[in-house]
Design a protein around this motif. Structure first.
Motif, PDB file in Angstrom:
ATOM      1  N   ALA A   4      37.588  20.980  41.606  1.00 33.02           N
ATOM      2  CA  ALA A   4      38.865  21.662  41.800  1.00 33.02           C
ATOM      3  C   ALA A   4      39.572  21.053  43.004  1.00 33.02           C
ATOM      4  O   ALA A   4      38.935  20.431  43.865  1.00 33.02           O
ATOM      5  N   GLU A   6      40.987  21.502  46.478  1.00 32.94           N
ATOM      6  CA  GLU A   6      40.642  22.415  47.562  1.00 32.94           C
ATOM      7  C   GLU A   6      41.224  21.908  48.864  1.00 32.94           C
ATOM      8  O   GLU A   6      41.617  20.746  48.968  1.00 32.94           O
ATOM      9  N   ARG A   7      41.213  22.763  49.865  1.00 35.64           N
ATOM     10  CA  ARG A   7      41.615  22.353  51.212  1.00 35.64           C
ATOM     11  C   ARG A   7      40.472  21.552  51.834  1.00 35.64           C
ATOM     12  O   ARG A   7      39.318  21.959  51.738  1.00 35.64           O
ATOM     13  N   GLN A  10      37.676  22.882  55.181  1.00 35.99           N
ATOM     14  CA  GLN A  10      36.528  23.776  55.100  1.00 35.99           C
ATOM     15  C   GLN A  10      35.327  23.092  55.756  1.00 35.99           C
ATOM     16  O   GLN A  10      35.132  21.893  55.573  1.00 35.99           O
ATOM     17  N   ARG A  52      31.479  20.488  43.111  1.00 33.88           N
ATOM     18  CA  ARG A  52      30.438  21.416  43.557  1.00 33.88           C
ATOM     19  C   ARG A  52      29.391  21.593  42.469  1.00 33.88           C
ATOM     20  O   ARG A  52      29.687  21.489  41.282  1.00 33.88           O
ATOM     21  N   CYS A  61      33.649  14.428  47.200  1.00 31.50           N
ATOM     22  CA  CYS A  61      35.086  14.654  47.315  1.00 31.50           C
ATOM     23  C   CYS A  61      35.841  13.363  47.057  1.00 31.50           C
ATOM     24  O   CYS A  61      35.256  12.280  46.974  1.00 31.50           O
TER      25      CYS A  61
END
Length: 161
Positions: A4, A6-7, A10, A52, A61
């Protein structure tokens, strides 16, 4: 595995970026290191994808930086213990789908000559070598590549994944 957007700020995702830097920075002199920092990754023109596992742990990533006429693939990394399961292929395929949905059909990247696994991955995904682009200059430690993405549902370059 699930992927997905995502920021990147994190803690678990920053650990991935830190691990990538820890791997790459000893390989290349500072002038040949072309990573992007957190403020850049947080810009609205950056798509940041995280893969994930079933427990929700971040395995890898990748980012796509939207530019005028193309996107640049950046910050591709998969934890060593998660490699060999297709995570990197899936991140690239996911980012390619996101780019096509946004009307972007050209993806470029820069990677290092001392990363044969990355070079092989990108070649398997249909990227071909080209010269420097954007703000990059010639660098004997850099390899520049690009791939044309097909329109949705149309014929074109091989999909990654």
């Amino acid at each position: 595995m699930r992927i997905a957007l995502e920021r990147p700020d994190q803690p678990e995702v920053l650990a991935l970026v830190d691990a990538l830097d820890a791997y790459q920075k000893p390989l290349y002199p500072a002038e040949s290191f072309h990573g992007i920092d957190l403020p850049t990754m947080l810009r609205p023109n950056v798509l940041f994808a995280v893969v994930r596992d079933a427990t929700g742990a971040a395995l890898g990533c990748g980012a796509a930086v939207l530019q005028e006429g193309f996107a640049e693939l950046k910050r591709m990394y998969v934890r060593p213990e998660a490699r060999g399961r297709g995570a990197a292929l899936r991140v690239i395929a996911f980012l390619e789908q996101e780019l096509v949905a946004r009307g972007v059909h050209l993806v470029r990247l820069e990677t290092g000559t001392l990363q044969p696994e990355a070079l092989g991955l990108y070649a398997r995904c249909g990227f071909v070598r080209r010269g420097p682009f954007g703000g990059y200059g010639p660098d004997p430690l850099s390899v520049f590549m690009e791939k044309t993405l097909p329109p949705p549902g149309g014929p074109g370059a091989p999909a990654c994944g």
